[in-house]
Design a protein around this motif. Structure first.
Motif, PDB file in Angstrom:
ATOM      1  N   GLY A 147      43.848  26.555  44.161  1.00  0.00           N
ATOM      2  CA  GLY A 147      44.123  27.257  42.922  1.00  0.00           C
ATOM      3  C   GLY A 147      45.414  28.046  43.009  1.00  0.00           C
ATOM      4  N   TRP A 148      45.725  28.725  41.915  1.00  0.00           N
ATOM      5  CA  TRP A 148      46.945  29.520  41.840  1.00  0.00           C
ATOM      6  C   TRP A 148      46.701  30.903  42.417  1.00  0.00           C
ATOM      7  CZ3 TRP A 148      51.356  27.211  40.772  1.00  0.00           C
ATOM      8  CH2 TRP A 148      51.344  26.051  40.018  1.00  0.00           C
TER       9      TRP A 148
ATOM     10  N   GLU B  46      52.932  43.198  38.478  1.00  0.00           N
ATOM     11  CA  GLU B  46      52.744  43.849  37.182  1.00  0.00           C
ATOM     12  C   GLU B  46      51.657  43.140  36.389  1.00  0.00           C
ATOM     13  OE1 GLU B  46      56.320  44.202  34.976  1.00  0.00           O
ATOM     14  OE2 GLU B  46      57.437  45.009  36.671  1.00  0.00           O
ATOM     15  N   SER B  47      50.914  43.897  35.627  1.00  0.00           N
ATOM     16  CA  SER B  47      49.817  43.436  34.763  1.00  0.00           C
ATOM     17  C   SER B  47      48.612  42.917  35.541  1.00  0.00           C
ATOM     18  CB  SER B  47      50.298  42.382  33.752  1.00  0.00           C
ATOM     19  OG  SER B  47      50.484  41.135  34.392  1.00  0.00           O
ATOM     20  N   HIS B  48      48.538  43.179  36.849  1.00  0.00           N
ATOM     21  CA  HIS B  48      47.359  42.816  37.633  1.00  0.00           C
ATOM     22  C   HIS B  48      46.765  44.093  38.233  1.00  0.00           C
ATOM     23  CE1 HIS B  48      47.602  38.440  37.589  1.00  0.00           C
ATOM     24  NE2 HIS B  48      48.917  38.568  37.678  1.00  0.00           N
ATOM     25  N   PRO B  49      45.454  44.261  38.154  1.00  0.00           N
ATOM     26  CA  PRO B  49      44.852  45.450  38.755  1.00  0.00           C
ATOM     27  C   PRO B  49      44.749  45.316  40.275  1.00  0.00           C
ATOM     28  CG  PRO B  49      43.168  44.103  37.730  1.00  0.00           C
ATOM     29  CD  PRO B  49      44.488  43.469  37.405  1.00  0.00           C
TER      30      PRO B  49
ATOM     31  N   ASN C 183      43.902  36.000  40.039  1.00  0.00           N
ATOM     32  CA  ASN C 183      43.959  36.298  38.604  1.00  0.00           C
ATOM     33  C   ASN C 183      42.805  37.164  38.131  1.00  0.00           C
ATOM     34  OD1 ASN C 183      46.359  34.924  38.163  1.00  0.00           O
ATOM     35  ND2 ASN C 183      45.286  32.976  37.994  1.00  0.00           N
ATOM     36  N   SER C 184      41.746  37.285  38.942  1.00  0.00           N
ATOM     37  CA  SER C 184      40.623  38.141  38.568  1.00  0.00           C
ATOM     38  C   SER C 184      39.963  38.685  39.832  1.00  0.00           C
ATOM     39  CB  SER C 184      39.596  37.361  37.739  1.00  0.00           C
ATOM     40  OG  SER C 184      38.949  36.410  38.541  1.00  0.00           O
TER      41      SER C 184
ATOM     42  N   ASP D  46      36.744  38.530  40.559  1.00  0.00           N
ATOM     43  CA  ASP D  46      35.789  37.539  41.063  1.00  0.00           C
ATOM     44  C   ASP D  46      36.494  36.443  41.855  1.00  0.00           C
ATOM     45  OD1 ASP D  46      33.693  38.895  39.898  1.00  0.00           O
ATOM     46  OD2 ASP D  46      33.721  37.688  38.066  1.00  0.00           O
ATOM     47  N   GLU D  47      37.648  36.031  41.374  1.00  0.00           N
ATOM     48  CA  GLU D  47      38.399  34.998  42.080  1.00  0.00           C
ATOM     49  C   GLU D  47      38.910  35.522  43.424  1.00  0.00           C
ATOM     50  OE1 GLU D  47      42.217  32.083  41.289  1.00  0.00           O
ATOM     51  OE2 GLU D  47      41.368  33.216  39.626  1.00  0.00           O
ATOM     52  N   ALA D  48      39.321  36.782  43.475  1.00  0.00           N
ATOM     53  CA  ALA D  48      39.763  37.382  44.735  1.00  0.00           C
ATOM     54  C   ALA D  48      38.620  37.421  45.740  1.00  0.00           C
ATOM     55  CB  ALA D  48      40.309  38.790  44.490  1.00  0.00           C
ATOM     56  N   LEU D  49      37.428  37.779  45.286  1.00  0.00           N
ATOM     57  CA  LEU D  49      36.270  37.807  46.179  1.00  0.00           C
ATOM     58  C   LEU D  49      35.905  36.399  46.648  1.00  0.00           C
ATOM     59  CD1 LEU D  49      34.111  39.510  47.533  1.00  0.00           C
ATOM     60  CD2 LEU D  49      32.725  39.243  45.483  1.00  0.00           C
ATOM     61  N   ALA D  50      35.999  35.412  45.749  1.00  0.00           N
ATOM     62  CA  ALA D  50      35.716  34.027  46.131  1.00  0.00           C
ATOM     63  C   ALA D  50      36.720  33.529  47.169  1.00  0.00           C
ATOM     64  CB  ALA D  50      35.742  33.131  44.898  1.00  0.00           C
TER      65      ALA D  50
END
Length: 185
Positions: free
Chosen positions: A7-8, A70-73, A93-94, A96-100
């Protein structure tokens, strides 16, 4: 060879600390490959997690001096700690994706790779630095065998340096042999 996750991901460069968007592939043998595009033609970086990764942190576990793009928490951050003290800083990008990604990176880091030999019904481990791996993908009744080979050799520069050194030594030896008839005159 099986693909665990792709993924990206945003990746921070080590020198200028700029964020770049890369397509990432994580293979079961621990190879973490970053491509410029989703077509997977030219890769930018390849990291062997089994040999170099020490720890993976995500979200608020990451150090406070690491800032997301920028624009990412901050919850989307991923930090991969290497044995040599370097950090690979990524951003999903999210949350949940970071945890995955974190769980998949940890799984690829610690699990050994096994190949199944159907002829003698055994499993064999694949060495960490294996360069050629064969994997079989079943597809509607026919078996397709793909051979995954790296397009580069890790010690290519060493081979060039040794070749230059051997050439210089051979040249020096030949040069001294050409002057040998004049020594006895």
């Amino acid at each position: 060879m099986a693909l665990l996750k792709s993924g990206w991901l945003w990746r921070q460069s080590s020198v200028l600390k700029r964020w770049k968007l890369n397509w990432c592939d994580l293979w079961i043998d621990g190879s973490f490959v970053f491509y410029k595009t989703e077509s997977r033609r030219d890769y930018e970086t390849k990291v062997n997690l089994k040999a170099t990764c020490v720890n993976v942190k995500s979200g608020l576990e990451c150090p406070t001096d690491v800032c997301p793009p920028e624009s990412h928490p901050r919850e989307n951050l991923l930090v991969v700690y290497m044995r040599d003290g370097n950090m690979l800083i990524l951003c999903a990008n999210s949350e949940d994706e970071a945890l995955a990604w974190k769980l998949t990176l940890m799984e690829a880091k610690r699990n050994p790779v096994f190949t199944y030999n159907p002829y003698d019904d055994t499993y064999q481990t694949v060495p960490i630095n294996s360069h050629n791996a064969v994997y079989i993908m079943p597809n509607t009744g026919t078996q397709h065998v793909y051979v995954h080979r790296d397009s580069y050799d890790d010690n290519f520069g060493e081979q060039i340096a040794l070749g230059l050194l051997a050439g210089m030594a051979a040249g020096a030896a030949m040069r001294s042999l050409l002057w040998m008839p004049f020594w006895f005159c």
